[in-house]
Every structure is written in structure tokens, then in C-alpha cells.
Design a protein around this motif. Sequence first.
Motif, PDB file in Angstrom:
ATOM      1  N   ARG A  48      -0.761   8.438 -14.092  1.00 49.50           N
ATOM      2  CA  ARG A  48      -1.556   7.374 -14.160  1.00 49.50           C
ATOM      3  C   ARG A  48      -1.253   6.898 -12.528  1.00 49.50           C
ATOM      4  O   ARG A  48      -2.408   6.100 -12.459  1.00 49.50           O
ATOM      5  CB  ARG A  48      -2.028   6.197 -15.309  1.00 49.50           C
ATOM      6  N   ALA A  49      -0.550   7.418 -12.154  1.00 48.61           N
ATOM      7  CA  ALA A  49      -0.240   6.587 -10.697  1.00 48.61           C
ATOM      8  C   ALA A  49      -1.692   6.789  -9.340  1.00 48.61           C
ATOM      9  O   ALA A  49      -1.941   8.009  -9.372  1.00 48.61           O
ATOM     10  CB  ALA A  49       1.131   7.205 -10.426  1.00 48.61           C
ATOM     11  N   ASN A  50      -0.684   5.738  -8.117  1.00 51.77           N
ATOM     12  CA  ASN A  50      -2.026   5.513  -7.878  1.00 51.77           C
ATOM     13  C   ASN A  50      -2.109   6.718  -6.363  1.00 51.77           C
ATOM     14  O   ASN A  50      -2.911   6.869  -5.456  1.00 51.77           O
ATOM     15  CB  ASN A  50      -2.366   4.674  -6.710  1.00 51.77           C
ATOM     16  N   MET A  51      -0.752   7.805  -6.626  1.00 50.15           N
ATOM     17  CA  MET A  51      -0.389   8.605  -5.053  1.00 50.15           C
ATOM     18  C   MET A  51      -0.351  10.265  -5.889  1.00 50.15           C
ATOM     19  O   MET A  51      -0.020  10.402  -6.611  1.00 50.15           O
ATOM     20  CB  MET A  51       0.568   8.227  -4.688  1.00 50.15           C
ATOM     21  N   LEU A  52      -2.206  10.734  -5.495  1.00 49.90           N
ATOM     22  CA  LEU A  52      -2.392  11.736  -5.492  1.00 49.90           C
ATOM     23  C   LEU A  52      -2.125  12.579  -4.587  1.00 49.90           C
ATOM     24  O   LEU A  52      -1.954  12.387  -3.390  1.00 49.90           O
ATOM     25  CB  LEU A  52      -3.904  12.143  -5.530  1.00 49.90           C
ATOM     26  N   THR A  53      -2.286  14.248  -4.954  1.00 44.74           N
ATOM     27  CA  THR A  53      -2.458  15.331  -4.060  1.00 44.74           C
ATOM     28  C   THR A  53      -3.012  16.045  -3.670  1.00 44.74           C
ATOM     29  O   THR A  53      -3.770  16.106  -4.818  1.00 44.74           O
ATOM     30  CB  THR A  53      -1.449  16.416  -4.113  1.00 44.74           C
ATOM     31  N   HIS A  54      -4.206  16.469  -2.914  1.00 46.88           N
ATOM     32  CA  HIS A  54      -5.231  17.592  -3.237  1.00 46.88           C
ATOM     33  C   HIS A  54      -4.982  18.586  -2.615  1.00 46.88           C
ATOM     34  O   HIS A  54      -4.901  18.960  -0.906  1.00 46.88           O
ATOM     35  CB  HIS A  54      -6.560  16.891  -1.985  1.00 46.88           C
ATOM     36  N   LEU A  61      -2.279  21.476   1.950  1.00 47.36           N
ATOM     37  CA  LEU A  61      -2.203  19.774   1.180  1.00 47.36           C
ATOM     38  C   LEU A  61      -2.889  18.701   1.593  1.00 47.36           C
ATOM     39  O   LEU A  61      -1.247  18.358   2.888  1.00 47.36           O
ATOM     40  CB  LEU A  61      -0.718  20.561   0.483  1.00 47.36           C
ATOM     41  N   ALA A  62      -3.403  17.694   0.971  1.00 46.98           N
ATOM     42  CA  ALA A  62      -2.949  16.607   1.695  1.00 46.98           C
ATOM     43  C   ALA A  62      -2.100  15.535   0.110  1.00 46.98           C
ATOM     44  O   ALA A  62      -2.728  15.753  -0.876  1.00 46.98           O
ATOM     45  CB  ALA A  62      -4.571  16.184   1.483  1.00 46.98           C
ATOM     46  N   THR A  63      -1.465  14.973   0.843  1.00 51.17           N
ATOM     47  CA  THR A  63      -0.814  13.694   0.117  1.00 51.17           C
ATOM     48  C   THR A  63      -1.653  11.892   0.225  1.00 51.17           C
ATOM     49  O   THR A  63      -1.214  11.844   1.359  1.00 51.17           O
ATOM     50  CB  THR A  63       0.716  13.379  -0.163  1.00 51.17           C
ATOM     51  N   TYR A  64      -1.950  11.451  -0.515  1.00 48.98           N
ATOM     52  CA  TYR A  64      -3.195  10.140  -0.062  1.00 48.98           C
ATOM     53  C   TYR A  64      -2.550   9.327  -1.162  1.00 48.98           C
ATOM     54  O   TYR A  64      -1.528   9.392  -3.038  1.00 48.98           O
ATOM     55  CB  TYR A  64      -4.248  10.475   0.177  1.00 48.98           C
ATOM     56  N   VAL A  65      -2.725   7.737  -0.740  1.00 48.90           N
ATOM     57  CA  VAL A  65      -2.667   6.140  -2.078  1.00 48.90           C
ATOM     58  C   VAL A  65      -4.285   5.991  -1.980  1.00 48.90           C
ATOM     59  O   VAL A  65      -4.973   6.354  -1.027  1.00 48.90           O
ATOM     60  CB  VAL A  65      -2.069   5.469  -1.412  1.00 48.90           C
ATOM     61  N   VAL A  66      -4.681   6.384  -3.387  1.00 53.11           N
ATOM     62  CA  VAL A  66      -5.650   5.166  -3.846  1.00 53.11           C
ATOM     63  C   VAL A  66      -5.562   3.883  -4.143  1.00 53.11           C
ATOM     64  O   VAL A  66      -5.137   3.427  -4.703  1.00 53.11           O
ATOM     65  CB  VAL A  66      -7.010   6.028  -5.113  1.00 53.11           C
ATOM     66  N   LEU A  67      -5.946   2.881  -2.897  1.00 49.01           N
ATOM     67  CA  LEU A  67      -5.758   1.310  -2.754  1.00 49.01           C
ATOM     68  C   LEU A  67      -7.002   0.980  -3.539  1.00 49.01           C
ATOM     69  O   LEU A  67      -8.094   1.015  -2.488  1.00 49.01           O
ATOM     70  CB  LEU A  67      -5.338   1.134  -1.383  1.00 49.01           C
ATOM     71  N   GLU A  68      -7.516   0.918  -5.017  1.00 49.29           N
ATOM     72  CA  GLU A  68      -8.873   0.696  -5.693  1.00 49.29           C
ATOM     73  C   GLU A  68      -9.167  -0.848  -4.870  1.00 49.29           C
ATOM     74  O   GLU A  68     -10.415  -0.926  -5.107  1.00 49.29           O
ATOM     75  CB  GLU A  68      -8.054   0.710  -7.283  1.00 49.29           C
ATOM     76  N   GLN A  69      -8.427  -1.512  -5.057  1.00 47.35           N
ATOM     77  CA  GLN A  69      -8.788  -3.032  -4.946  1.00 47.35           C
ATOM     78  C   GLN A  69      -9.271  -2.941  -4.059  1.00 47.35           C
ATOM     79  O   GLN A  69     -10.283  -4.275  -3.145  1.00 47.35           O
ATOM     80  CB  GLN A  69      -7.911  -4.673  -4.795  1.00 47.35           C
ATOM     81  N   GLN A  70      -9.122  -2.669  -2.299  1.00 46.12           N
ATOM     82  CA  GLN A  70      -9.629  -2.268  -1.086  1.00 46.12           C
ATOM     83  C   GLN A  70     -10.228  -1.520  -0.862  1.00 46.12           C
ATOM     84  O   GLN A  70     -11.083  -1.602   0.135  1.00 46.12           O
ATOM     85  CB  GLN A  70      -7.842  -2.042  -0.207  1.00 46.12           C
ATOM     86  N   ARG A  71     -10.057  -0.738  -2.044  1.00 47.23           N
ATOM     87  CA  ARG A  71     -11.672   0.597  -1.572  1.00 47.23           C
ATOM     88  C   ARG A  71     -11.199   1.434  -0.866  1.00 47.23           C
ATOM     89  O   ARG A  71     -12.352   1.633   0.108  1.00 47.23           O
ATOM     90  CB  ARG A  71     -13.310   0.114  -1.533  1.00 47.23           C
ATOM     91  N   GLU A  72     -10.173   1.455  -0.647  1.00 45.93           N
ATOM     92  CA  GLU A  72      -9.405   2.420   0.457  1.00 45.93           C
ATOM     93  C   GLU A  72      -8.601   3.354  -0.226  1.00 45.93           C
ATOM     94  O   GLU A  72      -7.752   3.528  -0.987  1.00 45.93           O
ATOM     95  CB  GLU A  72      -8.854   1.623   2.192  1.00 45.93           C
TER      96      GLU A  72
END
Length: 81
Positions: A48-54, A61-72
Amino acid sequence: MYKLVLDPVAEMQIAALPDEALRPLAELFTLLETAPWSGEPYNSANPRANMLTHAFGERGLATYVVLEQQRETYLVRVEWP
């Protein structure tokens, strides 16, 4: 809609990608702006963490972080072995 932000290291990695990776990467960018939670957890022990890969293209392979409050979506790294 999420704003896609590129880490400086990711920018350098993108600049070094072969031409065959560019279209799949552009498609991934669209996905990261509209549905960033569609990726896989970076750490399977914390799904459930906000660091994901796609994955993108045949080998990317991309690694990224979803910053929900900032919508980034903050793109950390891009790999194309």
C-alpha cells in the motif's frame, strides 16, 4: 489528473534511452498522469506504499512515487537494460 515531475537523474536516464523506448515511455507518461496507482508496489512487503514501478515497452521499468495530496507523480528512475 496528476502532474508528472521528473527527477534530474530520471531526466538523464531518459536522454540516454534508445529511440525504440521513446514511444512506450510517452504512453507511460500519459498513464502516470491519469492512473498512477496502476503500477506494482516497489516493495512487495508494503503493497500500500506510494512508491511503485511500472513496466513500459519490451524492457523498460519506471520507478515513481505518487504524492496524492499534491496530485503529483514523481518519476525517480527509468531503466532500459
